[in-house]
Design a protein around this motif. Structure first.
Motif, PDB file in Angstrom:
ATOM      1  N   ASP B  29       1.080  -1.308   0.015  1.00 38.64           N
ATOM      2  CA  ASP B  29       0.081  -0.038  -0.037  1.00 38.64           C
ATOM      3  C   ASP B  29       0.908   1.206  -0.167  1.00 38.64           C
ATOM      4  OD1 ASP B  29      -1.760   2.069   0.592  1.00 38.64           O
ATOM      5  OD2 ASP B  29      -3.104   0.934   1.641  1.00 38.64           O
ATOM      6  N   TRP B  30       0.891   1.951  -1.126  1.00 41.88           N
ATOM      7  CA  TRP B  30       1.654   3.033  -1.214  1.00 41.88           C
ATOM      8  C   TRP B  30       1.323   4.099  -0.141  1.00 41.88           C
ATOM      9  CZ3 TRP B  30      -0.513   7.918  -2.113  1.00 41.88           C
ATOM     10  CH2 TRP B  30      -1.562   8.123  -2.430  1.00 41.88           C
ATOM     11  N   ARG B  31       0.070   4.274   0.353  1.00 48.35           N
ATOM     12  CA  ARG B  31      -0.216   5.351   1.208  1.00 48.35           C
ATOM     13  C   ARG B  31       0.657   5.070   2.670  1.00 48.35           C
ATOM     14  NH1 ARG B  31      -6.187   4.354  -0.142  1.00 48.35           N
ATOM     15  NH2 ARG B  31      -5.243   2.468  -0.085  1.00 48.35           N
ATOM     16  N   ILE B  32       0.691   3.905   2.976  1.00 49.34           N
ATOM     17  CA  ILE B  32       1.063   3.377   4.072  1.00 49.34           C
ATOM     18  C   ILE B  32       2.681   3.623   4.218  1.00 49.34           C
ATOM     19  CG2 ILE B  32       1.763   1.530   5.768  1.00 49.34           C
ATOM     20  CD1 ILE B  32      -0.849   0.158   5.284  1.00 49.34           C
ATOM     21  N   LEU B  33       3.213   3.346   2.927  1.00 50.91           N
ATOM     22  CA  LEU B  33       4.659   3.479   2.577  1.00 50.91           C
ATOM     23  C   LEU B  33       4.916   5.061   2.901  1.00 50.91           C
ATOM     24  CD1 LEU B  33       5.393   0.906  -0.242  1.00 50.91           C
ATOM     25  CD2 LEU B  33       5.860   1.014   2.356  1.00 50.91           C
ATOM     26  N   GLY B  90       3.077  -0.613 -14.562  1.00 53.33           N
ATOM     27  CA  GLY B  90       4.590  -0.497 -14.232  1.00 53.33           C
ATOM     28  C   GLY B  90       4.930   0.707 -13.294  1.00 53.33           C
ATOM     29  N   LEU B  91       4.283   1.994 -13.558  1.00 56.41           N
ATOM     30  CA  LEU B  91       4.359   3.053 -12.733  1.00 56.41           C
ATOM     31  C   LEU B  91       4.189   2.867 -11.220  1.00 56.41           C
ATOM     32  CD1 LEU B  91       3.402   5.893 -15.098  1.00 56.41           C
ATOM     33  CD2 LEU B  91       5.503   5.475 -14.168  1.00 56.41           C
ATOM     34  N   SER B  92       3.101   1.993 -11.166  1.00 53.11           N
ATOM     35  CA  SER B  92       2.685   1.942  -9.718  1.00 53.11           C
ATOM     36  C   SER B  92       3.877   0.859  -8.910  1.00 53.11           C
ATOM     37  CB  SER B  92       1.196   1.230  -9.645  1.00 53.11           C
ATOM     38  OG  SER B  92       1.146  -0.340 -10.137  1.00 53.11           O
ATOM     39  N   TRP B  93       3.930  -0.173  -9.713  1.00 56.24           N
ATOM     40  CA  TRP B  93       4.930  -1.048  -9.071  1.00 56.24           C
ATOM     41  C   TRP B  93       6.258  -0.150  -8.969  1.00 56.24           C
ATOM     42  CZ3 TRP B  93       5.245  -5.527 -13.366  1.00 56.24           C
ATOM     43  CH2 TRP B  93       4.205  -6.571 -12.790  1.00 56.24           C
ATOM     44  N   LEU B  94       6.730   0.578  -9.822  1.00 56.77           N
ATOM     45  CA  LEU B  94       8.044   1.503  -9.505  1.00 56.77           C
ATOM     46  C   LEU B  94       7.836   2.301  -8.255  1.00 56.77           C
ATOM     47  CD1 LEU B  94      10.657   2.915 -10.623  1.00 56.77           C
ATOM     48  CD2 LEU B  94       9.326   4.649 -11.942  1.00 56.77           C
TER      49      LEU B  94
END
Lengths: 475, 235
Positions: B29-33, B90-94
């Motif tokens: 989860d990008w928000r937590i990161l 790909g962008l979300s993984w990056l």
């Protein structure tokens, strides 16, 4: 307490011993001075006496060693001895002065209160209490040396070996240290072993003197006045004799434009604590300026600024037109261990010439000549790190002089040098001045300043406190 | 608050950093990161340690972007049905990978900035580890900072005798720097060992030698190290 019987030491890769058939017995409370010319094996003997030979030296030790009645072939028991080597920076690893003093005590389980008390008492005695939380990186080399010594005193070892403990200390701090060591030896029965070139300083401290030459003990006896005070020769007579033997200075040309001028120099490692604060100075060709002052007065910092290793703010370092700091200012670092990096003596000496594009043959010839002048002519292929401290010091100077810079900045050039080498260094400095170079040398050796300088400039509170001709030179 | 945390033992700080780094690589989860990164950056700023080293770490992350972007975008395109979906994937993984990398870097920097050499040494010793192992671990941990500072010093010494640092732009000129740094590091390690042996670090700890105690800072850091795993592990 310490017994050595026929102890010899051969360094790894060498065939000749640096210590040969040493037999000694040292009892509790003795204060022993170890003297001898550079490279005579003083440090090697010292390491064996305090049982750190296995840790500090690479090579083979033969003979019988015993510490506090126990076999010492593999060294003394942990905590038996403390040691401060010639390079104080080599044994400081913590962040602050207090951390360094407290480390050994904390490691053996002393509580924080006791550590603070010990550190405060020691630092207070040397007027250093206000630097307790100072970062080690912000200290001068003299202050680092004091920190290294105090960190060993905090351990309260039974034997303490100090290798040239006052080499970077100002006179006041050195006197305080020897008075303290005498007290510790008398009251607590510590054995204090001091390796020192300055026999006059040893005279007031040691009760026994061991002299070495070529790895052999050539004298072991009471440090009577005759042994340490040069048979009653006074300091003034001593210096006058040394001065007479030196090449004369050329009369300084007061009309000549200065080679280096400093205008309103202000510099500090932190913005709120300037080390130099509005300093002005000019040095003409042929002049040798001895920078004097207490530890932390800013002598080394000043030399670094002239070399361009820092930028004053505000203020300006101006070299004569056509000169650049990179090409025309030679800086010899205070600690030779910090300056040397090459794999052979010849490579170290020729590094500046190599960067200037000098051909290998010419480079080698010039290095040979420069090294021969300092008695290092036979050591071209030796690894510089295997040289004695005094030899490293001379190599560092040769590596600067070989490129013939117009301005020479020498930071404590006599550290680790005996009287003969100090006089040779003074003669070399005079020759450089006669050849039209401007020389600035930071020193706390008054004898060297008397022999080598034309002017004495004392720094205090970041400024020039006094600027006068060398009082030892005839008017 | 940060003063209390800084006073915690080196081991608690390491446990906190390791836990956060491992969690970051488990959490998608990008928000937590982003939140974890902000927390670490805030701790660094509050303790006045957000200096050029931190900016350098951020610079490294940015510099790695083009290479990583190429890899992740190619991976996304291969995985998705359409080009457009592949690029977004790909962008979300990056983004998630860069955020994870940043968590790891900031957590490491936090530990290094907050831990002195003596803290580390005494914490390891309090664990009753063999003296030689304590020496080895301490030397290992200080290796990188020591190499950087030695390299800077050797360049300074070489500059004093005509070396032009611009020459280091060409990797073939690294060798004359590498050898002296290697030699100096060898000497430095020997000096470190001698200095610490003399201070009795290598011997067996005496019975009264300091033991690990849990202070407020230790409790807070260890609680945070556990609590982070209570956060969701699915996006």
């Amino acid at each position: 307490m310490i017994e050595l019987e026929n102890v010899s030491f051969v360094p790894a890769g060498a065939s000749c011993p640096t210590l040969a058939e040493a037999t000694l017995r040292i009892g509790q409370g003795e204060r022993v001075g170890i003297v001898g010319p550079s490279g005579s094996g003083k440090s090697t003997l010292g390491y064996h006496l305090c049982g750190a030979h296995k840790l500090a030296l690479a090579g083979r030790t033969d003979g019988r060693l015993a510490y506090a009645g126990r076999d010492g072939t593999d060294g003394a028991p942990i905590g038996f001895a403390g040691l401060v080597g010639q390079n104080p920076e080599a044994q400081l690893f913590c962040r602050t002065v207090y951390d360094e003093l407290a480390l050994a005590l904390l490691a053996r389980g002393e509580d924080e209160t006791r550590c603070r008390q010990t550190a405060e008492t020691l630092l207070g005695r040397y007027g250093f209490a206000d630097r307790s939380q100072a970062s080690l990186g912000s200290l001068s080399l003299g202050q680092k040396q004091l920190t290294a010594v105090l960190s060993m005193l905090a351990m309260e070892p039974r034997v303490l070996l100090l290798d040239e403990p006052t080499s970077y200390l100002d006179a006041a701090a050195a006197d305080r240290l020897f008075a303290h060591l005498t007290e510790l030896s008398r009251e607590n029965g510590w054995i204090i072993l001091v390796i020192e070139h300055d026999r006059k300083r040893l005279a007031g401290f040691a009760d026994r003197l061991i002299a070495l030459d070529g790895g052999r003990i050539v004298h072991d006896g009471p440090a009577s006045a005759g042994e340490t005070r040069d048979a009653g020769v006074s300091e003034a007579e001593d210096w006058a004799e040394a001065l007479a033997a030196l090449p004369p200075f050329s009369p300084p040309s007061l009309d000549a434009a200065p080679l280096v001028e400093l205008h309103g120099l202000r510099f500090g490692y932190t913005p709120d604590a300037p080390i130099l604060d509005g300093l002005d100075l000019a040095v003409r060709p042929g002049e040798v300026v001895a920078l004097l002052g207490a530890n932390g007065a800013g002598k080394s910092t000043l030399l670094r600024l002239i070399k361009g290793l820092g930028k004053p703010a505000p203020g300006r370092v101006a070299l004569r037109a056509g000169l650049t700091a990179a090409h025309d200012v030679g800086l010899m670092f205070q600690n030779p261990e910090e300056q040397i990096f090459a794999h052979t003596v010849a490579a170290e000496c020729g590094y500046w010439l190599e960067n200037r594009g000098v051909e290998p043959e010419e480079r080698l010839a010039r290095c040979r000549a420069a090294l021969a002048g300092f008695g290092l002519g036979d050591l071209l292929d030796r690894a510089p790190f295997s040289l004695s401290f005094g030899e490293k010091r001379r190599l560092c100077l040769a590596a600067i002089l070989v490129a013939e810079p117009a301005v020479l900045c020498l930071d404590e050039p006599t550290t680790g040098l005996d009287a003969a080498n100090m006089a040779a260094m003074a003669a070399e400095v005079r020759r450089q001045a006669v050849n039209g170079r401007a020389v600035l040398l930071a020193t706390h050796e008054e004898a060297f300043a008397a022999m080598a300088a034309t002017r004495w400039v004392t720094l205090a509170n970041g400024r020039v406190a006094s600027d006068r001709p060398n009082p030892w030179l005839a008017p | 608050m940060t003063t209390v945390l800084r006073q915690a033992s080196a081991l608690s700080k390491c446990a906190f950093a390791v836990s956060l780094s491992v969690y970051a690589f488990a959490c998608p989860d990008w928000r937590i990161l982003v939140g974890v990164n902000l927390l670490l950056a805030g701790l660094l700023a509050a303790s006045r340690q957000f200096d050029r080293i931190v900016w350098l770490a951020l610079g490294v992350c940015v510099a790695s972007l083009p290479t990583l972007a190429a890899l992740f975008l190619l991976g996304g395109v291969e995985k998705a049905d359409t080009w457009r979906e592949g690029l977004v994937l790909g962008l979300s993984w990056l983004a998630v990978f860069e955020l994870r990398l940043l968590v790891m870097l900031l957590a490491d920097i936090l530990v290094v900035k907050w831990t002195t050499f003596s803290d580390l040494l005494l914490s390891l010793r309090a664990l009753r580890l063999p003296g030689k192992l304590v020496l080895f671990c301490s030397a290992l941990v200080t290796l990188l900072p020591s190499v950087f500072s030695l390299a800077a010093h050797v360049v300074e010494v070489q500059r004093c005798r005509g070396f032009d640092p611009k020459r280091l732009r060409n990797p073939k000129n690294f060798l004359p720097l590498f050898i002296p740094v290697f030699l100096a590091q060898l000497r430095r390690s020997t000096d470190l060992a001698l200095s610490l042996e003399l201070r009795g670090i290598s011997g067996a700890p005496p019975a009264r030698a300091s033991r690990l105690t849990l202070g407020v800072g230790d409790t807070a850091l260890l609680a945070a190290a556990v609590a982070v795993w209570l956060l969701p592990l699915s996006a």
